[in-house]
Structures are given as C-alpha cells and as structure tokens.
Design an enzyme around this catalytic site. Structure first.
Site, PDB file in Angstrom:
ATOM      1  N   LYS A 173       0.859  -1.194   0.000  1.00  0.00           N
ATOM      2  CA  LYS A 173       0.000   0.000   0.000  1.00  0.00           C
ATOM      3  C   LYS A 173       0.891   1.237   0.000  1.00  0.00           C
ATOM      4  CE  LYS A 173      -1.674   3.077   2.630  1.00  0.00           C
ATOM      5  NZ  LYS A 173      -1.780   4.225   1.727  1.00  0.00           N
ATOM      6  N   GLU A 248       9.385   1.173  10.952  1.00  0.00           N
ATOM      7  CA  GLU A 248      10.507   2.092  10.718  1.00  0.00           C
ATOM      8  C   GLU A 248       9.917   3.488  10.756  1.00  0.00           C
ATOM      9  OE1 GLU A 248      12.388   4.443   9.370  1.00  0.00           O
ATOM     10  OE2 GLU A 248      13.682   3.524   7.850  1.00  0.00           O
ATOM     11  N   CYS A 282      14.242   9.702   6.258  1.00  0.00           N
ATOM     12  CA  CYS A 282      14.185   9.416   7.705  1.00  0.00           C
ATOM     13  C   CYS A 282      15.580   9.429   8.329  1.00  0.00           C
ATOM     14  CB  CYS A 282      13.477   8.103   7.957  1.00  0.00           C
ATOM     15  SG  CYS A 282      14.055   6.766   6.920  1.00  0.00           S
ATOM     16  N   GLU A 381      11.104  15.998  14.412  1.00  0.00           N
ATOM     17  CA  GLU A 381      11.488  15.685  13.036  1.00  0.00           C
ATOM     18  C   GLU A 381      10.761  16.656  12.109  1.00  0.00           C
ATOM     19  OE1 GLU A 381       9.896  12.034  11.374  1.00  0.00           O
ATOM     20  OE2 GLU A 381      11.807  11.678  10.372  1.00  0.00           O
TER      21      GLU A 381
HETATM   22  P1  NDP Z   1       1.952   8.629   7.827  1.00  0.00           P
HETATM   23  O1  NDP Z   1       2.577   7.833   8.905  1.00  0.00           O
HETATM   24  O2  NDP Z   1       0.615   9.219   8.062  1.00  0.00           O
HETATM   25  O3  NDP Z   1       1.788   7.730   6.481  1.00  0.00           O
HETATM   26  C1  NDP Z   1       2.645   6.694   6.096  1.00  0.00           C
HETATM   27  C2  NDP Z   1       1.829   5.583   5.413  1.00  0.00           C
HETATM   28  O4  NDP Z   1       0.881   5.036   6.334  1.00  0.00           O
HETATM   29  C3  NDP Z   1       0.989   6.075   4.230  1.00  0.00           C
HETATM   30  O5  NDP Z   1       0.924   5.045   3.269  1.00  0.00           O
HETATM   31  C4  NDP Z   1      -0.375   6.304   4.858  1.00  0.00           C
HETATM   32  O6  NDP Z   1      -1.435   6.274   3.917  1.00  0.00           O
HETATM   33  C5  NDP Z   1      -0.443   5.119   5.807  1.00  0.00           C
HETATM   34  N1  NDP Z   1      -1.368   5.288   6.920  1.00  0.00           N
HETATM   35  C6  NDP Z   1      -1.824   6.450   7.461  1.00  0.00           C
HETATM   36  N2  NDP Z   1      -2.662   6.189   8.491  1.00  0.00           N
HETATM   37  C7  NDP Z   1      -2.758   4.836   8.585  1.00  0.00           C
HETATM   38  C8  NDP Z   1      -3.458   3.954   9.451  1.00  0.00           C
HETATM   39  N3  NDP Z   1      -4.235   4.401  10.431  1.00  0.00           N
HETATM   40  N4  NDP Z   1      -3.317   2.617   9.287  1.00  0.00           N
HETATM   41  C9  NDP Z   1      -2.529   2.127   8.320  1.00  0.00           C
HETATM   42  N5  NDP Z   1      -1.829   2.925   7.456  1.00  0.00           N
HETATM   43  C10 NDP Z   1      -1.932   4.253   7.596  1.00  0.00           C
HETATM   44  O7  NDP Z   1       2.986   9.729   7.382  1.00  0.00           O
HETATM   45  P2  NDP Z   1       2.654  11.189   6.804  1.00  0.00           P
HETATM   46  O8  NDP Z   1       2.642  11.072   5.361  1.00  0.00           O
HETATM   47  O9  NDP Z   1       1.453  11.802   7.410  1.00  0.00           O
HETATM   48  O10 NDP Z   1       3.917  11.999   7.335  1.00  0.00           O
HETATM   49  C11 NDP Z   1       3.895  12.569   8.634  1.00  0.00           C
HETATM   50  C12 NDP Z   1       5.270  12.547   9.239  1.00  0.00           C
HETATM   51  O11 NDP Z   1       5.736  11.193   9.363  1.00  0.00           O
HETATM   52  C13 NDP Z   1       6.357  13.224   8.422  1.00  0.00           C
HETATM   53  O12 NDP Z   1       6.375  14.586   8.590  1.00  0.00           O
HETATM   54  C14 NDP Z   1       7.592  12.554   8.942  1.00  0.00           C
HETATM   55  O13 NDP Z   1       7.948  13.157  10.149  1.00  0.00           O
HETATM   56  C15 NDP Z   1       7.131  11.142   9.218  1.00  0.00           C
HETATM   57  N6  NDP Z   1       7.480  10.250   8.111  1.00  0.00           N
HETATM   58  C16 NDP Z   1       8.553   9.439   8.255  1.00  0.00           C
HETATM   59  C17 NDP Z   1       8.943   8.660   7.216  1.00  0.00           C
HETATM   60  C18 NDP Z   1      10.108   7.756   7.342  1.00  0.00           C
HETATM   61  O14 NDP Z   1      10.719   7.451   6.322  1.00  0.00           O
HETATM   62  N7  NDP Z   1      10.437   7.284   8.527  1.00  0.00           N
HETATM   63  C19 NDP Z   1       8.257   8.663   5.932  1.00  0.00           C
HETATM   64  C20 NDP Z   1       7.106   9.529   5.887  1.00  0.00           C
HETATM   65  C21 NDP Z   1       6.745  10.278   6.953  1.00  0.00           C
HETATM   66  P3  NDP Z   1      -2.003   7.600   3.185  1.00  0.00           P
HETATM   67  O15 NDP Z   1      -1.017   8.680   3.415  1.00  0.00           O
HETATM   68  O16 NDP Z   1      -2.140   7.189   1.757  1.00  0.00           O
HETATM   69  O17 NDP Z   1      -3.327   7.888   3.821  1.00  0.00           O
END
Ligand code: NDP
Length: 478
Positions: A173, A248, A282, A381
């Site tokens: 996903k 992660e 990250c 972050e």
């Molecule tokens: P999220 O954690 O919201 O999203 C990451 C993934 O999880 C997306 O595919 C999202 O789907 C999915 N997701 C969201 N909510 C749920 C849920 N309840 N159950 C299962 N899957 C879910 O990250 P954001 O995009 O909102 O980013 C927010 C912050 O997270 C960033 O500012 C950064 O700090 C951190 N981040 C860290 C990353 C890393 O590499 N460690 C990568 C990205 C973000 P969808 O978005 O399609 O709804």
C-alpha cells in the site's frame, strides 16, 4: 494523463468503489496521473489472490524462486529510465536521484535477496542418542507493506524483496501523496514470471486500505514506514490478530562535527546529509552539532554552500526539489516559525519560494544557528530542508546532546581520529551510525531504529527473519 488501476492477481483492476484520485506533481501542483482508489473490499480481493499465490511460490524449487527475483532486478534495470520518471513525477526528487534509486538501490536489493532465497538454512540441535532435532524457516504467508511517500520505489524495494525471498506473497500500500514509483511493481513481478497474485499493489487511504490490511486475519505480517503516531496505532490494532509488526518510524539524526576534520569534505557531506531529497529522508542529518572551536567557520561555509544549491523541479534535475505536498509544506513552514519564536537565528532560507516556482511546494535550504538542543526545532522531526547548528565543547557533551531526543534511527560523525570514531559510534543510541560519509552503506547493512524510531531491522540478511517463522522438529529415530 495516464490512468493506473490497482494491481491484483496479475492484472490492473478498477477499485471496487469505482473511485479514483489524482497523483500530483509537487513542482507544479498539477495532476499527473489518475489512480484507482482502493478500499477494504479490494484488500479482501488481494488477500484472496495472494493466499494461493504464496502456496504456489513456496512449492517452486528455491533455485527458481531465486532466478525469478533476479529477473525482477533485470527488468528494473532495463526500464530504469521510465521507472525513474514515475518515481520523480509525484514525489519531486531529482530525476538523477530517482535513476540511482532504481538501478543502484531497488534492483540491487532484488539481486541481494535473490541470492539469499536458497540459503534460508535451519540448524541441527544436538539432543541425545536416538534423537534428532532441527529447525526450519517457514514463510509467514501473506505480508502487507505500508509505505510512505518519500521515494515510493525506494521504500517498496526495501521490505518486499526479503518477504518474497522467504516465500511470502505481498500486498503493497503506497502513500497517496506519492506512489507512482511503486505502481509497476506487480507488473514487473508478472513479467519476471512470479505467480499471479504474489505481488499486489493497492493505492488508497491509510484510514481504509491501511487499516483493512492491519486488521485482516489473512495477513500475517505488517511492515510499516512512516510517522510514530501511525506506527503506534498499527501496533495496537495488529495485536487483535497477533501479526508480526516491523516499524521504521521517524528520525532526527545528529551530525557531529569534530574539529579535526577536512572542512571542505565535511561541509559538502553535511549539506547532503541535511538537504538530500529536500530533507525528506528518515535518516537525514539535520541536527548539526559542531565543535565550538570551528563553529563559526563551519557555519559560514555551510550557509554559503546551502545558498548555492539549485532548487527547482526534479524533472529538470535540480540539486533540490520541492516538498512532497501542500500539507508537508505547511508543516515545514510552521516549524520554521516555531524555530524563530524559540529564539533560534535564521541564517538563510525560511520562506516559500515564489516567482516561477510559486505553484510548487518549494522551500529553499534553511539554516538556523543559536539553537539549543531542547528547542522544538532541534527535538522534532521537521522532515524538510531545515538544518540547525548547535555548538558543543566536549565529546561527552556531543554524545549527550545527540542522544537527547526521543528518536534513535541514525546519527553520524566526522573526525580523523579513528579511536574517537569508534568510541563515539559505540555510545550513540541509534540503529545506524555514519562515519565520515553520510548515507554510506548498502542493502547488506541492517537498518532500523532504537527508541521511538521503530522495531525490527530491515535490510541486511537479518531482514528475512521478519518474514519467516521458526519451526523445530524433534525426532526419535533410535
Ligand atoms: P503517515 O505515517 O501518516 O503515512 C505513512 C503511510 O501510512 C501512508 O501510506 C499512509 O497512507 C499510511 N497510513 C496512514 N494512516 C494509517 C493507518 N491508520 N493505518 C494504516 N496505514 C496508515 O505519514 P505522513 O505522510 O502523514 O507523514 C507525517 C510525518 O511522518 C512526516 O512529517 C515525517 O515526520 C514522518 N514520516 C517518516 C517517514 C520515514 O521514512 N520514517 C516517511 C514519511 C513520513 P495515506 O497517506 O495514503 O493515507
């Protein structure tokens, strides 16, 4: 504008709801593709396809499993230019960086785990005369991979190859904010000869597709990369079906600069630690801890180099592209205001770019000094092109500040003193430590988080442990 469906059971499918959403180019704010919007019913369809596909895959001779994964890598290399365009289109990174991602990261990962697929050995356990015990590594079954937007193929190619190598079927996903780089993974698997249904890709919201994957009793493992809050939610929900969970999560690496460094090399390396992919990595190194004796010179040179970076659309191969979305832009601008309000000094950047870039989500390299490690701008972050410079007086102080954060994903240091390099590395509380080159390493090196940065390790040969369960067979033969 191209249309993409869900990839289920070896073919492109419409979503059960019939709905779609637009993938957007963050450099222009314009739609670049229309994508089927998956939902819980589509997750059911994917699990129904993946379950028999996993059995078919497990029944193949391991040499064939290995060869099929290797073919996936070959297809990626053959199609690298096209895949790089997809990776850049809605995530915004430079086309050059996306090409490197496809050839040197994604394809390399499939090759690495292709080589491991026929080496998942168990152990023989000594008991006593007349008895034999041994262990066997068996796949989990179907695993789900919920990935973020900061490099869709980069993220998908991290956990999918070890899951497949271990004999599982996968459902990916991708994030709605950027997903095109990962959209062709199922099609590549089909061309490489993997069974239909073994690799499924279901775009759609985390709140429906993501949650349905976490809740589904037919899925046995969840690998998630993203925010801490969602990671925690996933872990709680996965408890209901006792799924294996690998998380992660975020990071906020300290980049420690000692006074005995080659200044030019360290400034250049630190620039890319902070600003690669506009800081949306990250394991970026935005928190610069610089020895007080060189802080002034380092800061001057760092700011000058930051100001020299070319910023513009990824498709034009600028050194730095846009933030991924309007939401991420708002978050980064808000954190810049927080930094100013806390009393940090803004040395460069700090505002959205206008002019020809006004429609995109561009923030230039931004640098703060006079930062205290307890400020929010240092503790949280930001996930954008924002670097903070914090002076330190002693090695102990640098280590204490580096570790004084809830995160523990990566840290790094620059020094020409070998003893200091190993000593400091041993005290840093993070899953990865870079010495004298940020981001160095390979798929062969395990990656993951200490503290709030996650659980489990991806990459490295240990990654297959996430996707296998151990059985011990105890035999009385005497
Ligand atoms: P999220 O954690 O919201 O999203 C990451 C993934 O999880 C997306 O595919 C999202 O789907 C999915 N997701 C969201 N909510 C749920 C849920 N309840 N159950 C299962 N899957 C879910 O990250 P954001 O995009 O909102 O980013 C927010 C912050 O997270 C960033 O500012 C950064 O700090 C951190 N981040 C860290 C990353 C890393 O590499 N460690 C990568 C990205 C973000 P969808 O978005 O399609 O709804």
């Amino acid at each position: 504008m191209k249309n993409y469906g869900l990839y289920i059971a070896g073919s492109w499918e419409e979503a059960a709801s019939g709905q779609t959403f637009d993938a957007t180019d963050p450099a222009t704010g314009q739609p670049v593709a229309r994508v089927a919007l998956g939902g819980p019913q589509d997750v059911d369809r994917a699990v129904a396809a993946a379950t028999p596909a996993a059995k078919e895959w497990q029944a193949l001779p391991l040499s064939e499993r290995s060869a099929a994964l290797y073919r996936m890598a070959q297809i990626m290399r053959r199609d690298a230019d096209e895949l790089a365009v997809l990776e850049t289109l809605d995530s915004g990174g430079s086309l050059y960086y996306s090409g490197v991602t496809i050839r040197d990261v994604a394809a390399r990962r499939f090759e690495y785990f292709a080589g491991l697929a026929d080496k998942l050995e168990g152990e023989q356990i000594p008991l006593r005369d007349g008895y034999l015990a041994y262990t066997v590594r068996e796949p989990l079954g179907v695993t789900a991979h919920i990935i973020p937007w900061n490099g869709p193929m980069w993220e998908a190619s991290r956990s999918v190859p070890p899951a497949l190598a271990a004999g599982n079927a996968v459902i990916v996903k991708p994030a709605q904010e950027a997903l095109l780089g990962a959209i062709k993974l199922g099609e590549i698997a089909k061309e490489a000869g993997l069974p239909d249904g073994l690799v499924n890709v279901i775009p759609g919201p985390g709140s429906s597709v993501g949650q349905a994957l976490v809740d589904h009793p037919g899925i046995h493992g969840i690998t998630f990369t993203g925010s801490v809050a969602v990671g925690q939610d996933i872990m709680r929900r996965a408890a209901a079906t006792l799924k294996r969970v690998v998380l992660e999560l975020g990071g906020n690496a300290a980049n420690i600069v000692f006074p005995d460094v080659d200044m030019a090399q360290t400034v250049e390396g630190s620039i890319w630690a902070a600003f690669s992919n506009a800081g949306q990595i990250c394991v970026s190194g935005p928190r610069l801890l610089v020895h007080e004796s060189i802080a002034e010179e380092f800061t001057e040179r760092f700011v000058a180099r930051a100001e020299s970076l070319s910023v513009g659309p990824g498709m034009e191969n600028h050194e730095m592209g846009p933030l991924v979305s309007e939401k991420q832009l708002a978050r980064v601008l808000e954190m810049i205001e927080v930094g100013k309000a806390e009393g940090a000094r803004l040395l460069t950047g700090g505002a959205r770019l206008g002019g020809a870039l006004a429609n995109g989500y561009f923030v230039p390299p931004t640098v703060f000094d006079r930062v205290d490690n307890r400020m929010r701008i240092a503790q949280e972050e930001v996930f954008g092109p924002v670097a903070t410079i914090i002076p330190f007086a002693s090695e102990d102080e640098a280590i204490a500040m580096a570790n004084d954060t809830p995160y523990g994903l990566a840290n790094g240091l620059w020094t020409s003193d070998l003893g200091r390099a190993h000593r400091v590395a041993s005290h840093l509380q993070s899953g990865q430590v870079y010495v004298n080159e940020w981001f160095c390493g390979d798929i062969s090196c395990p990656a993951g988080g200490y503290k709030m940065s996650g659980i489990g390790r991806e990459e490295g040969r240990q990654a297959v442990d996430n996707y296998t369960q151990l059985k011990s067979v105890r035999v009385k033969w005497g």
